[in-house]
Write an enzyme that holds these catalytic residues in place. Structure first.
Site, PDB file in Angstrom:
ATOM      1  N   CYS A   5       1.072  -1.026   0.074  1.00 21.34           N
ATOM      2  CA  CYS A   5       0.108  -0.317  -0.243  1.00 21.34           C
ATOM      3  C   CYS A   5       0.439   1.440  -0.085  1.00 21.34           C
ATOM      4  O   CYS A   5       2.164   0.828  -0.201  1.00 21.34           O
ATOM      5  CB  CYS A   5      -0.831   0.022   0.929  1.00 21.34           C
ATOM      6  SG  CYS A   5      -0.396   0.138   2.462  1.00 21.34           S
ATOM      7  N   ASN A   8       2.249   1.225   4.502  1.00 21.03           N
ATOM      8  CA  ASN A   8       2.482   0.192   5.342  1.00 21.03           C
ATOM      9  C   ASN A   8       2.220   0.545   7.088  1.00 21.03           C
ATOM     10  O   ASN A   8       2.912  -0.260   7.601  1.00 21.03           O
ATOM     11  CB  ASN A   8       4.466  -0.181   4.822  1.00 21.03           C
ATOM     12  CG  ASN A   8       4.465  -1.381   5.510  1.00 21.03           C
ATOM     13  OD1 ASN A   8       5.030  -2.459   6.134  1.00 21.03           O
ATOM     14  ND2 ASN A   8       3.475  -2.557   5.525  1.00 21.03           N
ATOM     15  N   CYS A  10      -1.821   0.602   7.171  1.00 21.41           N
ATOM     16  CA  CYS A  10      -2.183   0.587   7.480  1.00 21.41           C
ATOM     17  C   CYS A  10      -3.043  -0.329   6.366  1.00 21.41           C
ATOM     18  O   CYS A  10      -3.270  -2.424   6.953  1.00 21.41           O
ATOM     19  CB  CYS A  10      -4.207   1.203   6.705  1.00 21.41           C
ATOM     20  SG  CYS A  10      -4.004   3.450   7.819  1.00 21.41           S
ATOM     21  N   ARG A  11      -3.935  -0.475   5.639  1.00 17.72           N
ATOM     22  CA  ARG A  11      -4.220  -1.575   4.539  1.00 17.72           C
ATOM     23  C   ARG A  11      -2.806  -2.718   4.366  1.00 17.72           C
ATOM     24  O   ARG A  11      -3.648  -4.406   4.623  1.00 17.72           O
ATOM     25  CB  ARG A  11      -4.423  -0.915   2.896  1.00 17.72           C
ATOM     26  CG  ARG A  11      -5.552  -0.067   3.231  1.00 17.72           C
ATOM     27  CD  ARG A  11      -5.943   0.640   2.157  1.00 17.72           C
ATOM     28  NE  ARG A  11      -5.246   1.501   1.505  1.00 17.72           N
ATOM     29  CZ  ARG A  11      -4.841   2.228   0.165  1.00 17.72           C
ATOM     30  NH1 ARG A  11      -4.917   1.820  -0.882  1.00 17.72           N
ATOM     31  NH2 ARG A  11      -3.145   2.913  -0.180  1.00 17.72           N
ATOM     32  N   SER A  12      -1.875  -2.520   3.816  1.00 15.46           N
ATOM     33  CA  SER A  12      -1.104  -3.825   3.383  1.00 15.46           C
ATOM     34  C   SER A  12      -0.918  -4.231   5.057  1.00 15.46           C
ATOM     35  O   SER A  12      -0.863  -5.959   4.615  1.00 15.46           O
ATOM     36  CB  SER A  12       0.235  -3.598   3.384  1.00 15.46           C
ATOM     37  OG  SER A  12       1.463  -2.363   3.535  1.00 15.46           O
ATOM     38  N   ASP A 128      -8.001   3.273   1.310  1.00 14.69           N
ATOM     39  CA  ASP A 128      -7.523   3.583   2.195  1.00 14.69           C
ATOM     40  C   ASP A 128      -7.766   5.053   3.711  1.00 14.69           C
ATOM     41  O   ASP A 128      -8.675   5.558   3.406  1.00 14.69           O
ATOM     42  CB  ASP A 128      -6.679   5.083   1.572  1.00 14.69           C
ATOM     43  CG  ASP A 128      -4.871   5.321   2.914  1.00 14.69           C
ATOM     44  OD1 ASP A 128      -5.015   4.943   3.848  1.00 14.69           O
ATOM     45  OD2 ASP A 128      -4.140   5.681   2.676  1.00 14.69           O
TER      46      ASP A 128
END
Length: 168
Positions: A5, A8, A10-12, A128
């Site tokens: 993402c 690095n 939140c999402r990933s 995001d």
């Protein structure tokens, strides 16, 4: 397998924790490694966003995996090392592809959007949640869990039954 993402945090990392959980549950942890990174470097060494960590904790994921996350920056060499690099959105996919092409490691089939296998909205971005509230992190977790289940279910065929030295 690498998930990528922007920062690095939140999402990933959410995807990394969920994928490691699903890979282990499928008995593939000995042949499938999951890592995560961000295309930007401003959070390198930092912990996962507290809201992401709280969402994963509330859902019962491995507390050590959540607490142990440290943000890393995506490196173009990952495209050569990982069988699959999954970007969380189209912007990050374009950046991953640009870096892989510049490094001579581009293999288009291995650089994909995370939600390519999502049965609800295939090929869509994982939004995001950073600038929103807690509900955005819960939404991301739901997307990630749903897609991770499909992705991990496809791994045995992708590995051709080789559990002795394959990588993903």
């Amino acid at each position: 397998m690498a998930v990528v993402c922007l920062g690095n945090i939140c999402r990933s990392p959410i995807a990394g924790v969920v994928l490691r959980d699903r890979v282990a549950g499928a008995g593939l942890a000995d042949v499938v490694t999951v890592t995560s990174g961000g295309t930007g470097g401003w959070h390198v060494g930092g912990e996962m966003d507290a809201r992401a960590a709280a969402t994963l904790d509330a859902a019962g994921y491995d507390a050590d995996d959540v607490a142990g996350h440290r943000a890393r920056q995506y490196d173009a060499g990952w495209a050569a090392e990982a069988d699959l690099v999954l970007a969380m959105d189209a912007g990050n996919l374009a950046e991953v592809r640009r870096r892989a092409e510049a490094a001579g490691t581009a293999e288009p089939g291995r650089l994909r959007l995370f939600r390519d296998l999502d049965d609800v909205d295939p090929g869509a971005d994982v939004p995001d949640p950073y600038y929103g509230g807690d509900d955005g992190f819960e939404e991301v977790l739901g997307m990630v869990e749903r897609t991770a289940d499909r992705l991990v279910a496809a791994l045995p065929d992708a590995l051709d039954g080789d559990r002795s030295g394959g990588r993903a």
